[in-house]
Design an enzyme around this catalytic site. Structure first.
Site, PDB file in Angstrom:
ATOM      1  N   GLN A 226       0.923  -1.440  -0.371  1.00  0.00           N
ATOM      2  CA  GLN A 226       0.185  -0.340  -0.040  1.00  0.00           C
ATOM      3  C   GLN A 226       0.724   1.926   0.094  1.00  0.00           C
ATOM      4  O   GLN A 226       0.920   2.100  -0.904  1.00  0.00           O
ATOM      5  CB  GLN A 226      -1.378   0.013   1.243  1.00  0.00           C
ATOM      6  CG  GLN A 226      -1.784   0.977   1.602  1.00  0.00           C
ATOM      7  CD  GLN A 226      -2.521   1.327   2.919  1.00  0.00           C
ATOM      8  OE1 GLN A 226      -3.261   0.258   3.062  1.00  0.00           O
ATOM      9  NE2 GLN A 226      -2.624   2.064   3.982  1.00  0.00           N
ATOM     10  N   ARG A 458      -1.826   3.557  18.197  1.00  0.00           N
ATOM     11  CA  ARG A 458      -3.216   2.774  18.823  1.00  0.00           C
ATOM     12  C   ARG A 458      -3.907   1.615  18.464  1.00  0.00           C
ATOM     13  O   ARG A 458      -4.273   1.547  17.667  1.00  0.00           O
ATOM     14  CB  ARG A 458      -4.159   3.771  19.390  1.00  0.00           C
ATOM     15  CG  ARG A 458      -4.849   3.451  19.708  1.00  0.00           C
ATOM     16  CD  ARG A 458      -6.143   4.649  20.249  1.00  0.00           C
ATOM     17  NE  ARG A 458      -7.146   4.462  20.790  1.00  0.00           N
ATOM     18  CZ  ARG A 458      -8.623   4.321  20.021  1.00  0.00           C
ATOM     19  NH1 ARG A 458      -8.859   4.126  18.672  1.00  0.00           N
ATOM     20  NH2 ARG A 458      -9.540   3.985  20.754  1.00  0.00           N
ATOM     21  N   GLU A 491      -1.344   5.634  13.584  1.00  0.00           N
ATOM     22  CA  GLU A 491      -2.349   5.312  13.057  1.00  0.00           C
ATOM     23  C   GLU A 491      -3.031   5.245  14.808  1.00  0.00           C
ATOM     24  O   GLU A 491      -2.766   5.146  15.936  1.00  0.00           O
ATOM     25  CB  GLU A 491      -2.205   3.503  13.360  1.00  0.00           C
ATOM     26  CG  GLU A 491      -1.439   3.780  11.632  1.00  0.00           C
ATOM     27  CD  GLU A 491      -1.622   2.266  11.294  1.00  0.00           C
ATOM     28  OE1 GLU A 491      -2.036   2.196  10.190  1.00  0.00           O
ATOM     29  OE2 GLU A 491      -0.992   1.908  12.017  1.00  0.00           O
ATOM     30  N   GLU A 513      -3.675   5.932   9.452  1.00  0.00           N
ATOM     31  CA  GLU A 513      -4.899   5.482   9.459  1.00  0.00           C
ATOM     32  C   GLU A 513      -5.183   6.379  10.454  1.00  0.00           C
ATOM     33  O   GLU A 513      -5.474   6.455  11.523  1.00  0.00           O
ATOM     34  CB  GLU A 513      -4.694   4.060   9.685  1.00  0.00           C
ATOM     35  CG  GLU A 513      -5.134   3.577   8.517  1.00  0.00           C
ATOM     36  CD  GLU A 513      -5.416   1.925   8.474  1.00  0.00           C
ATOM     37  OE1 GLU A 513      -5.090   1.881   9.654  1.00  0.00           O
ATOM     38  OE2 GLU A 513      -5.330   1.681   7.642  1.00  0.00           O
TER      39      GLU A 513
END
Length: 618
Positions: A226, A458, A491, A513
């Site tokens: 990705q 996290r 993230e 993310e």
């Protein structure tokens, strides 16, 4: 061999452990601060005939005179224990003394699982040669298929691989199918390298690699990765691209081509770099640690053009810690001016370890892990410069910690560009192995700090995971000036994932993310703004630059959630973002804009990517 084609876009048949992949294709006086001297690296005159150092049962040292079958059996046993051990407490360092391992007729091929460091003990990567392969391959199960999305927390460094062995599709190939926190550094591969495992059943997704200071012959197979960052290396080209492929100071890298079919962002040089310290055997077979010097505007590996700049530190300068040592004991040794070598294991830190001396080295082996106890900040660097912290993980504990690692007290230690404090391969977790809480993972208050391969996570899966369980507001806060990040992964934090308050900041490669698990929009908004940006540059900042950033949304608890923007920056000519993008994953969540109010929305129906080549536009 032919380069595998990129797999088609398709939705997953079931959730992965991360559920992220639907769109993935494919008391001492302080020393006077000075720049470290340059030191020559001398290789051992001859391979040792016995294990050259003993650092405990979790440090496995192999020598070239050992029978190959014995080496193979030990490596296979480590792999069997660690391949599925995502949240276990076992840690291993696998170290090879200088020499050659395996032959064309009987290659050495083994796998690398969780919490396993594989490294050569040579002064040069050429001093340890493996005829065979050191592989990370897909994990397969009935729900997710075969993927590399959870292949975290392992490393490969300081050796040469001549890819041999394997069979069928995997013949004579080095597979390093990994995601975050699995760096490859100072490695030579004389043959095919693949960063995806295309030999198993699908979907074969991988996500988030990092390569530095390496030489990869041929054309590496990127495939379904990705996002990927390659720094200060030499490569024979590159194949494929998904959303975010970034190169800096890499000889042979493709030209910038964002956001076309191959979304490449390429910088001719890396603004600031400092390679990770490494353990090696000197010309007398004695173990030492080499600490490379910093470079500015550099390209190519640090070691290929002759003598490497840096300093060599005798192992007796280090306090060699084990998990049985208390935090009080370790901190006392730091106060005495010792460097610190953390042998593999999990350390309970119930009082802060403080680095007080300039140029201190804190080096972890085998993903050594510091776990916060009783809400302690596990590690702080005082108002000193030139410190190097490398190869460690820092875990939150059940009682909230204000931070997990803090660099500087906030008095703006000036430091120097020629001798920055550096963090290399430093990883943070809030939740996953157990319940954890922390307000912020990493706080940088000092000036001239380098962040090189940082993953602040996290947890989105594992133990103690949930919106009100593993609470964590922000991943990284930068208050110092002249801070550079090369490979910044942050993230799932509940507010801003990154807040950058310092001037003259630079980031080369950012991956993010947003949190999966916000229960509703009321819980994830501030004022009139939906959600929180992934990357926030403070309104007062006048100079900042970022190259190659991606932020993705997947709100699986409430797919209707919006984030107003992924990147939030002041509108000033000196604040510039290059090649940034957003994606909506798995038909859950919307990001309305890429930067401020610029860039098209990504939605469950129009998943993107949405791209901005430059902000502000010229």
């Amino acid at each position: 061999m032919p380069v595998p084609s990129v797999p088609p876009v398709r939705a997953p048949r079931g959730g992965t452990g991360r559920r992220r992949a639907a769109l993935l294709i494919g008391a001492a006086a302080l020393l006077v601060l000075a720049s470290p001297p340059t030191a020559a690296l001398a290789s051992p005159a001859a391979p040792p005939t016995a294990a050259p150092l003993d650092l405990g049962a979790a440090v496995h040292v192999f020598t070239p005179d050992m029978p190959k079958a014995e080496v193979q059996a030990q490596l296979d046993a480590i792999a069997q224990r660690q391949l599925g051990n995502q949240f276990g407490t076992e840690r291993d360092a696998v170290l090879f003394a200088p020499g050659t391992y395996g032959t064309a007729a009987d290659p050495l091929v083994f796998q690398v699982g969780y919490y396993t460091e594989v490294a050569g003990l040579g002064a040069s990567p050429k001093d340890v040669v493996i005829n065979g392969a050191v592989n990370v391959q897909n994990q397969c199960d009935a729900t997710s298929g075969c993927i590399a999305l959870n292949n975290f927390w392992r490393s490969l460094s300081n050796l040469t691989i001549n890819p041999l062995g394997g069979s069928g599709c995997s013949t004579n190939t080095e597979f390093w199918a990994v995601s975050q926190a699995s760096p490859m550094r100072r490695v030579v591969v004389n043959g095919t390298t693949s960063f995806m495992d295309y030999c198993s059943a699908g979907p074969q997704y991988a996500s988030g690699g990092f390569v530095a200071d390496s030489v990869l012959a041929g054309t590496p197979v990127n495939g379904s990765q990705q996002q990927f960052y390659t720094r200060n290396s030499t490569i024979g080209g590159w194949s494929n691209g998904v959303w975010n492929q970034v190169f800096s100071g890499t000889e042979g890298a493709p030209a910038t081509d964002f956001p076309s079919t191959n979304p490449y962002t390429t910088l001719a040089t890396t603004p600031v770099s400092r390679e990770k310290p490494f353990l090696y055997l000197d010309g007398r077979g004695k173990a030492r640690v080499f600490v490379p010097s910093a470079r500015t505007d550099s390209s190519g590996p640090s070691w290929t053009s002759g003598q490497q700049a840096g300093r060599s530190v005798a192992l007796d300068r280090f306090f060699i810690a084990t998990p049985k040592d208390s935090a009080r004991t370790i901190d006392r040794e730091l106060a005495r001016g010792k460097d610190l070598l953390l042998t593999p294991g999990v350390y309970s830190i119930d009082r802060t370890l403080t680095v007080r001396r300039p140029n201190t080295v804190v080096l972890g082996l085998g993903v050594a892990t510091l776990t916060s106890a009783r809400g302690a900040v596990p590690l702080k660097v005082g108002d000193v410069a030139g410190v190097d912290i490398a190869g460690i993980m820092v875990d939150a504990g059940p009682k909230n910690a204000k931070a997990m690692l803090q660099v500087g007290t906030g008095r703006h230690v000036r430091g120097a560009a020629s001798n920055p404090t550096a963090l290399q391969d430093v990883f943070f977790r809030i939740g996953g192995p157990h319940a954890g809480r922390a307000t912020t993972s990493l706080v940088v208050n000092s000036d001239h700090v380098l962040l090189d391969d940082i993953w602040a996570w996290r947890a989105d899966h594992g133990e103690g995971v949930g919106w009100t369980k593993n609470t964590a507001a922000t991943g990284v806060v930068v208050n110092g000036d002249h801070v550079t990040a090369t490979g910044l992964f942050v993230e799932h934090f509940q507010r801003y994932n990154v807040i950058w308050n310092g001037e003259h900041g630079r980031t080369v490669f950012f991956q993010n993310e947003l949190p999966y698990d916000a229960p509703d929009q009321a819980a994830w908004r501030h004022g009139r703004t939906f959600g929180w940006a992934a990357y926030k540059v403070a309104d007062r900042v006048r100079t900042h630059e970022l190259w190659g950033g991606g932020s993705y949304i997947y709100t699986n608890v409430d797919p209707t959630l919006h984030a107003s923007r992924a990147f939030e920056v002041p509108q000033r000519p000196g604040v510039v973002l290059h090649d940034v993008l957003t994606v909506s994953l798995n038909k859950a969540g919307t990001i309305d804009h890429v930067v401020n109010d610029v860039g098209s929305a990504v939605t469950p129906d129009v998943q993107g990517p949405s791209t901005v080549v430059r902000y502000p536009a010229q």
